[in-house]
Every structure is written in structure tokens, then in C-alpha cells.
Design an enzyme around this catalytic site. Structure first.
Site, PDB file in Angstrom:
ATOM      1  CD  GLU A 159      -2.957   1.157   2.191  1.00 42.00           C
ATOM      2  OE1 GLU A 159      -3.789   1.713   2.097  1.00 42.00           O
ATOM      3  OE2 GLU A 159      -2.857   0.866   3.281  1.00 42.00           O
ATOM      4  CB  ALA A 161       0.037  -2.178  11.793  1.00 38.51           C
ATOM      5  CG  MET A 162      -0.269  -3.092   4.851  1.00 35.68           C
ATOM      6  SD  MET A 162      -1.400  -1.734   4.691  1.00 35.68           S
ATOM      7  CE  MET A 162      -2.541  -2.513   3.393  1.00 35.68           C
ATOM      8  CD  GLU A 163      -5.143  -1.581   5.590  1.00 35.53           C
ATOM      9  OE1 GLU A 163      -4.263  -1.088   6.375  1.00 35.53           O
ATOM     10  OE2 GLU A 163      -5.622  -0.902   4.959  1.00 35.53           O
ATOM     11  CG  HIS A 217      -6.646   1.126  12.711  1.00 35.89           C
ATOM     12  ND1 HIS A 217      -6.944   2.411  12.653  1.00 35.89           N
ATOM     13  CD2 HIS A 217      -5.960   0.741  11.418  1.00 35.89           C
ATOM     14  CE1 HIS A 217      -6.719   2.989  11.402  1.00 35.89           C
ATOM     15  NE2 HIS A 217      -6.010   2.077  10.852  1.00 35.89           N
ATOM     16  CD  GLU A 218      -3.538  -1.987  10.921  1.00 37.82           C
ATOM     17  OE1 GLU A 218      -3.839  -2.381   9.808  1.00 37.82           O
ATOM     18  OE2 GLU A 218      -3.116  -0.785  11.310  1.00 37.82           O
ATOM     19  CG  HIS A 243      -8.017  -1.208   7.626  1.00 38.14           C
ATOM     20  ND1 HIS A 243      -8.710  -0.239   7.027  1.00 38.14           N
ATOM     21  CD2 HIS A 243      -6.929  -0.619   8.250  1.00 38.14           C
ATOM     22  CE1 HIS A 243      -7.983   0.898   7.253  1.00 38.14           C
ATOM     23  NE2 HIS A 243      -6.785   0.776   7.861  1.00 38.14           N
ATOM     24  CD  GLU A 292      -6.007   3.878   6.924  1.00 43.41           C
ATOM     25  OE1 GLU A 292      -6.210   3.702   8.224  1.00 43.41           O
ATOM     26  OE2 GLU A 292      -5.655   3.072   5.935  1.00 43.41           O
TER      27      GLU A 292
HETATM   28 ZN   LIG Z   1      -5.465   2.256   8.768  1.00 42.30          ZN
END
Ligand SMILES: [Zn+2]
Length: 882
Positions: free
Chosen positions: A162, A296-298, A331-332, A335, A354
Site C-alpha cells: 500500500e 502495521a498493514m491490514e 484498527h487493523e 480494515h 482510514e
Molecule cells: Zn489503517
């Protein structure tokens, strides 16, 4: 009232308006693939990617084969795909025809394959052989990570796509609207565990201690959600609603993933229920990458998170760590629906990903761990977003995104924090249940596809039975903040409050007048409140004359309120009975009115005077922050001593109840409040606090165990601030000797606090040596400027050694260090000096920061000139009531 209010005064209509519905008129439309924004032509569409990767972790390249099923909608002899840094070794269509030419456009990040004959409309299969780089430690596309276990070096493979880096892993249609299914095959060493979006379907041993891992087919998704990771890893698992949840770590530490695993199970259960659409993949992994910082990445089905913000060791991790892990997971995992199942059509609607994930982060924490009082921290973030939203370079949350660079630049405070605040305001406007119905409808209708703000509006309007669109669009398509002005009058002992709105701007800027329909929750501070939509002007009937009536109850709205003096005084008296959210909201609005010269300083301090009995951490934090700011602006002025005395008298009663020593069982928040109060009271020259800090420091030198860890920071800070040469040397010796990072940070931070300019110069010089890490050295310079009150020396030092320091600390220092330092001044000459400092303007990020800082300096200068004389006078006449 300043002249700002005269621009746009509207006459009061004098009617009671409780709900005014405005139809949404705008250019946006529901998602349609054909008209979705983007750069690639929509005439060729990917259906399925079969990707085979054979990474070589020593050579740092990967051999790739992408077999892509495509639908050609108009005959063409050319195919345009995204690709970056890939080398092509052979391309055919339908296994027969080879591409006649392959041309790479670096700027556009595309590759064009041209064929001798036109490809007919219909289904075809494109077969592309290529190699991709494995970017060492870069966090972009495929990348390697080196780490140590005991004494052996290890290397693992990971990926991050991303917003636009999937094109570094495979050639494809790398825009969010081009969704397709995926099947990955990966060849790795036998000892590796490989993880991707879906579970492993099959593993087949190969020669040379290698194996081929085939993953199950992933559902239709956007390319930026593709992920893989492989290394000497291990996995801890659990089950919920038929879904396997896993925490993947480097070998030997998976037990530290237990907390994250348990919380993820709870979150997944809550979110399955909330959305009414079950998490659609058979598994969800949390991959702990071996790094300490926060990132972090979802990715769908396999969230990547740096281990430092995911793993929890009860023996070693700080107390606050669990809360941070929980928020990050919430949060993740949110998503997985907002973003992964339903994806924004284009990067201009990134807030749909977001803003919603950030809102759900706090909502699920509020539900599952209410004692964390998550909305208070979300509201703190909202204040930061508001602070930016009043500046002249504030940008709308939705704005055209032309290319890859702009897509990357959209991940900021506005998208996240204003986004979540807007979602929360809409939820309170339509009601929690109605909002949830709308979310369920939206998820069902848009699953495995994309959405624009218009799809969201349709779902909300259908569930709510009223138009929400005008509110959503007003807040997303224009920057800025509404100001609601409330004036009460008395008619036959009935209180009538006239409301009107304006734009809340920083100074008398050239900002355009704007208009918002504003959902307002109002009523007596203890009640549930009444919701209305203010569209222009209104008059509300609210109790008997003199009753305290608060707007923005619960701080759920994104607007500022200015009350007339009588209303404000009534609210001030009611403060002790308000919720912490309402107290903070009232204080923040009053502070904003004073900072922007709309009200005299008394408008804030009449509220502060009511806080003698305060013990809520967030409220005290707010007060300390305000006093610290004013104290900074009083620097060098004759009124400073009187202000210090006033502020000490304000804070003393709060500190007296907290005391130096807490009970063993006291909540963690109380220790934080104590630390903050000690710091600020010492800075304000509280002799008793300073003397006691020195006494405790001397005792600490004899017996380190005598000083509890929670008191170390304030005691060292105050001792450092007042230090003479002998004390400075002692602190420096302790810092040099200490092997524990957290301790070293405290000692050097204490050195940076020294008020003696000769000592401050010595501290700055340390930043040029190898005595401490670069990160600490960089912070040391900024601390001399802020805590040590020697911004002038720090600026001089950085200018003198700029190239050396920029080399040492990297590009962020080059771009933003001067802005960070200059933010300590309130002298217009410094704003000008910053403007002349070329390196701060070399990049767009640097320029944004510099312009924001310049505006801040000028606003502070104006505050000093126009508000501090009034504050000094008020302080002179005022005695703090105990
Ligand atoms: Zn996010």
C-alpha cells in the site's frame, strides 16, 4: 467580538428549527467500475492472477511468473499494466503469441506489451515471466529483513504494497478498483514457514532442501492487499466462529503473541456480529515482523505488524503496552471490512478506509474494554486535526488524487482523525442502531467491490430515513471547522438560545466563508441531550433562564462553540458535575477562542479555576498543556513571575491530593498525573517541589532503589533543569555509564533541561559525538530548545553544523528540524528566518511543515501582543479560590 465576526453575520430567523433537511447536490456518483478515477484504461480487466515466485534471499531477487486471466472489452494490440523495477523475460498471450515489443515507462510506472495482431474482445490469458528485486529492509514491494536469534544472523522475506507497491512484486492493474482473485505459489527453503492472504493448500518438497508452497485462492481483492512473508517463523493459533486466528513470530517467541491472539479473537467475534457479514476468509494471521518501531498493514487475512507493537511480555513490557496493542489490532481488524471487503474506489476516498477503521478502533475498545476510555484519546487526536484544519494550508479530506505520490501523501492526520470524528458525529446524529443498520447494508451491497462516499450516503439515508449526505459532503469536500455561536436571552423566565454559524479560522486570514449543516447535541450537562441540525441560524428553547446548557454534549461533534459570557459562567459552575469528555471539550473550545483572539483570556481561566478538585488524567493533562504553552509565551516578559505564581496556585491543590507517594494499588493514570504535575510545578518555580526533587535525587545517588521508577523522570528533569556544573557532571556520568536504553534517555533528557546557557551549549555539542544513538542525539537538540528554554542556542548550533547533522540524522532532519526548533518562538522575525532557510523548503512535506510553523509563530506573536497584557492584568486582580 473581533471583526472576524462581521464578515458574515446572518440575521437570526427567530424560529425554532429542530431538524432541517438539505438535499445532497454534488457531482459524485455511486461506484461504477467504468467511471472510477484512475490512470489505467478500463478496456482490459484482470479476472485472476496466478503468481509464482522463486525468491533468492542471498542474491535479493525473485524469479516471477504471472499468469493473468483477463477480459478484453475492446479489441486492442496493446496491453498497459503497472510495473516498477521489474525486468521482463518473456510475454505471451494465450500461450501462442509473443509480445512484439515491451516498453517500460519509469515515470508512469507502467509496462506496455504490443502484439503483432489485435487481441480480440473476450477472455484471454496473459503469461509474463519476469524478475523482481527484493529491496533490502525497504518496506516497499518485496523486501528482506535481517535479525538475530542468539548469535546467529537470520534473514526473512516480507512484502508491503500500500498504496502503490504491488507493482514492484508482479505486473498488474495496481489500482484499487481493479479487483481480481489471486493464487500464489512460493518456493522457499524447507525450514521456512510461508504465510500469505489465504491458508496453505499444499506443500511439495523440491531438491536442494527447498519446497513449493501453494496457497488457496484469495477472493476478489485490490492489489494493495496482496501479501507474503516467509522465514524461520512459528505460529500460535486459536479458533473463533470457524476462523483460525494466528500470531506468527520469529522462532522461539510465539508465547509473547498470546495477548494479541486472545484480543484478536474477541475483536473478530465483536466485528462479525457488528457488521452482520462474517469475516470471509478461513483464517486471519497477525505477522510480527522483527522490528521495534510501530508499523502495521491490514493485508487481507495476514496483517503485518512490527513485533515491538504486537508482542507482549508480562515481565518486560510497559504497563501501557496492552492498551496500544489492543487499539492497533482493533484498527487493523476493522480494515478487514472497511478497506478489504469494501474498498474505496480511488485514493481520494481513503478516509472511507482510514476514518472508519480509526472510528471502529475506538468503538470496539469502548465496547470491549470500557475502562480504557478510548474516546477521550480519540478526542485528543481530533484536537490535533482541528489545530491543522484552521490553518490556511488546510486541505479537504476528499480531494483529487492525481498520481502515486499524491496517493501516498494522503495518509495523514486529517484522513485518520478528522475522518473518525466525522464518522462519530454522524453516528450520534442518526443513532447507534440506525448507523449500524446502515453499515450492515453498506457491507452487504458493496462486498468484494468498491465504494465512493455516495454509496455510503445512500446506505445511511436508507437506514436513517433522512438525508445525511449534506453533512457528510460539507465535511469531506471542504476543509475547515464550523464555529457555532450561542447567545442566550430570557423571555418570561424561559431561556432562548440563538445559534448561528461561521467559519472558525486561525487568524483574520483570507479563508473563504463556508457553510456546514452541523449536527448539534445539546442540553443540560447531565442529560442525554437533544439532537438538531443547525443549518444557518436557529433559536432553541432551553430550560429556565440561567440554566447551564452545553452544546456538543459528550464531545461527539466536529465544531467549535462560542458561548456568551452568561452561558459560559453557568457552565463553569456546572463543571464539577460534567463528564470528563464535556469538561475537556469546554476547556478546548474556550482555549481556542482565546488563542484566536475571539475572547479575552478570562474566558478560559474562569473554567480552569473550577478544576481545583480535578483528578481525571486527561483533564489535568489538558490544563498542564495549556499552562506550559502560556508559560512558554510569557518567556522574557515582565508578567511571567506573576503568571507562574497564579499557575502554581491553580495546580497546587490538585497536586496536594495526588502527593509524592502513591498507594501500591493506585491506578497507572494517577502516577502519570503525578509526574506531569511535578514537572510543570518545578518548571513554574515551585520551591518546595524543587527542593524535594533535589533531596530525592541525593538519596537516589546513595541508594538507587529509593527512587521509584515512576518518579525518575520528573526528579531527573527538575534536577537537570536547576543543575550547577557539579550536578550536571553527575548526571552526565550516570548517562554514560548506564547500559539500559530507557535510563539513558532520562539522563540525557535531564542534561537537555539545564537552564544554565553554558551547560546547554555543552549538551548541544554531545549531538555531534558518537556518545549516544542518532535518535537520542536528534532529540537532545530539540529538548535543549523546548525543555531547556534555549531555542536560540539550538538554532544557532544547528545552523552552524547543518550539513554534518543532516548527514548524520537523514532527510527528515534536513526538512523539518528548523521548523521544529522555530516552533519554540513567538517572534515574527523567526517566522521570516524560517522562510529564508532553504532546506526546509526543498520537499513538499518540508514546505507544508514550515508554512504551518510560520503561521503558528505569527499566531503566537499576535497572542503575546494582544492577549498576554490582558492575561497579566487578570492575573494581577485574581486570587485563586481554594
Ligand atoms: Zn489503517
Amino acid at each position: 467580538m473581533t471583526s472576524l465576526f462581521n464578515h458574515f453575520v446572518r440575521s437570526l430567523t427567530g424560529v425554532l428549527v429542530l431538524l432541517l433537511i438539505v438535499s445532497a447536490a454534488h457531482a459524485d456518483a455511486p461506484f461504477s467500475f467504468e467511471t472510477a478515477p484512475g490512470k489505467l484504461p478500463k478496456t482490459v480487466v484482470p479476472i485472476h492472477y496466478a503468481i509464482d515466485l522463486q525468491p533468492n534471499l542471498s542474491a535479493l531477487t525473485a524469479k516471477g511468473l504471472a499468469i493473468i486471466d483477463i477480459e478484453v472489452r475492446e479489441p486492442t494490440d496493446r496491453l498497459v499494466l503497472n510495473a516498477r523495477d521489474l525486468t521482463f523475460t518473456g510475454t505471451t498471450i494465450d500461450d501462442i503469441t509473443s509480445a512484439k515489443s515491451t516498453s517500460v515507462d519509469k515515470d508512469e510506472q507502467t509496462v506496455t506489451f504490443t502484439f503483432a495482431r489485435a487481441i480480440t474482445a473476450g477472455r484471454h490469458q496473459l503469461r509474463i515471466a519476469y524478475t523482481a528485486p527484493i529491496n533490502k529492509e525497504s518496506g516497499r514491494g518485496l523486501y528482506s529483513m535481517d535479525y538475530r536469534i542468539d548469535n546467529s544472523r537470520k534473514r526473512m522475506l516480507a512484502s508491503h504494497s500500500e498504496p502503490t507497491d504491488a507493482r514492484r512484486i508482479f505486473p498488474g492493474w495496481d489500482e484499487p478498483a481493479f479487483k481480481a482473485t489471486f493464487a500464489l505459489t512460493l518456493t522457499v527453503p524447507q525450514r521456512f514457514l510461508a504465510v500469505s492472504n489465504t491458508p496453505i493448500a499444499q506443500e511439495e518438497p523440491l531438491r536442494g532442501n527447498r519446497k513449493r508452497v501453494t496457497f488457496e485462492r484469495a477472493p476478489r481483492m485490490s492489489t494493495y492487499l496482496f501479501v507474503l512473508a516467509a522465514g524461520e517463523l512459528e505460529r500460535l493459533t486459536s479458533e473463533v466462529d470457524g476462523i483460525t486466528v494466528g500470531v506468527v513470530t520469529t522462532r522461539g517467541i510465539s508465547a509473547t503473541g498470546r495477548y494479541a491472539l486472545d484480543q484478536s479473537v474477541a475483536l473478530l467475534k465483536y466485528l462479525n456480529d457488528y457488521f452482520g457479514v462474517k469475516y470471509p476468509l478461513p483464517k486471519l494471521d497477525l505477522i510480527a515482523l522483527p522490528r521495534d518501531s510501530a508499523s502495521a498493514m491490514e493485508h487481507w487475512g495476514a496483517i503485518t505488524i512490527f513485533a515491538g507493537s504486537l508482542l507482549y511480555d508480562p515481565a518486560k513490557s510497559p504497563a501501557d503496552m496492552q492498551r496500544q496493542i489492543f487499539l492497533l489490532l482493533a484498527h487493523e481488524i476493522a480494515h478487514q471490512w472497511f478497506g478489504n471487503l469494501v474498498t474505496m474506489a480511488w485514493w481520494n476516498d481513503l478516509w472511507l478506509n482510514e476514518g472508519f477503521a480509526t472510528w471502529m478502533e475506538h468503538k470496539s475498545v469502548e465496547r470491549l474494554q470500557p475502562d480504557l476510555q478510548s474516546w477521550l484519546s480519540a478526542n485528543g487526536d481530533k484536537q490535533l486535526a482541528m489545530e491543522r484544519d484552521i490553518r490556511s494550508n488546510a486541505r479537504a479530506m476528499r480531494r483529487p488524487i492525481a498520481d502515486e505520490d499524491e496517493a501516498g501523501g494522503n495518509f495523514g492526520t486529517t484522513t485518520y482523525s478528522k475522518g473518525q470524528a466525522l464518522v462519530r458525529m454522524i453516528e450520534s446524529f442518526v443513532g447507534e442502531d440506525v448507523f449500524r443498520d446502515a453499515m450492515q447494508r453498506y457491507m452487504k451491497e458493496r462486498a468484494y467491490s468498491n465504494a465512493t462516499v455516495d454509496d455510503l450516503i445512500r446506505a445511511l439515508d436508507a437506514a436513517a430515513g433522512k438525508s445525511v449526505g449534506s453533512v457528510l459532503l460539507a465535511y469531506t469536500e471542504q476543509p475547515g471547522i464550523p464555529l457555532v455561536v450561542a447567545d442566550a436571552r430570557c423571555v418570561d423566565n424561559e431561556q432562548r438560545i440563538a445559534l448561528r454559524q461561521d467559519r472558525f479560522t486561525a487568524r483574520e486570514s483570507q479563508a473563504q466563508p463556508q457553510h456546514w449543516p452541523v449536527p448539534i447535541l445539546f442540553g443540560p450537562p447531565q442529560g442525554a441531550g437533544t439532537i438538531m441540525l443547525l443549518d444557518g441560524t436557529a433559536e432553541i428553547s432551553a430550560g429556565r433562564c440561567g440554566d447551564a446548557i452545553k452544546l456538543n454534549l459528550g464531545d461527539v461533534g466536529y465544531y467549535r462553540v462560542r458561548y456568551d459570557t452568561a452561558m459560559l459562567n453557568a457552565l463553569a459552575h456546572g463543571m464539577p458535575g460534567m463528564t470528563p469528555a464535556d469538561r475537556i471539550n469546554l476547556l478546548n473550545d474556550a482555549r481556542a477562542m482565546v488563542e484566536t483572539l475571539r475572547e479575552a483570556p478570562a474566558a478560559y481561566f474562569v473554567l480552569a479555576d473550577q478544576l481545583a478538585g480535578e483528578d481525571h488524567r486527561r483533564v489535568v493533562e489538558h490544563l498542564v498543556d495549556t499552562i506550559t504553552h502560556v508559560h512558554k509565551l510569557e518567556r522574557g516578559r515582565s508578567g511571567r513571575a506573576a503568571f507562574q505564581a497564579y499557575a502554581r496556585a491553580l495546580l497546587r491543590p490538585i497536586f496536594e491530593r495526588v502527593g509524592w507517594q502513591g498507594a501500591d494499588s493506585e491506578p497507572a493514570d494517577r502516577a502519570r498525573v503525578r509526574g506531569q504535575l511535578l514537572n510543570v510545578l518545578g518548571d513554574l518555580g515551585d520551591d518546595a517541589v524543587i527542593a524535594e526533587a533535589k533531596r530525592r535525587f541525593d538519596a537516589f545517588l546513595q541508594d538507587p532503589a529509593s527512587l521509584p521508577s515512576a518518579l525518575r523522570e520528573p526528579v531527573l528533569h527538575l534536577v537537570g533543569r536547576e543543575a550547577d556544573r557539579a550536578t550536571y557532571e553527575t548526571l552526565h556520568g550516570l548517562g554514560r555509564k548506564s547500559k539500559i536504553m530507557a535510563e539513558r534517555v532520562l539522563y540525557y533528557s535531564a542534561l537537555a533541561s539545564a537552564l544554565d546557557p553554558a551547560l546547554a551549549r555543552e549538551t548541544l555539542a554531545i549531538a555531534l559525538t558518537d556518545e549516544i544513538s542518532n535518535e537520542m542525539a536528534r532529540r537532545l537538540i530539540f529538548s535543549v530548545a523546548s525543555q531547556g528554554e534555549h531555542a536560540d542556542l539550538a538554532v544557532e548550533f544547528v545552523k552552524r553544523h547543518f550539513e554534518t547533522l543532516a548527514d548524520k540524522f537523514g532527510s527528515t532532519f534536513r526538512e523539518t528540524s528548523m521548523s521544529t526548533l522555530m516552533a519554540n518562538f513567538s517572534d515574527p522575525a523567526r517566522a521570516e528566518e524560517l522562510k529564508q532557510f532553504a532546506p526546509a523548503y526543498e520537499t513538499s512535506d518540508g514546505k507544508t511543515e514550515a508554512e504551518r510553523t510560520r503561521e503558528r509563530i505569527l499566531a503566537d506573536a499576535e497572542f503575546v501582543a494582544r492577549q498576554l497584557p490582558a492575561l497579566d492584568e487578570w492575573v494581577g486582580q485574581h486570587k485563586v479560590t481554594p
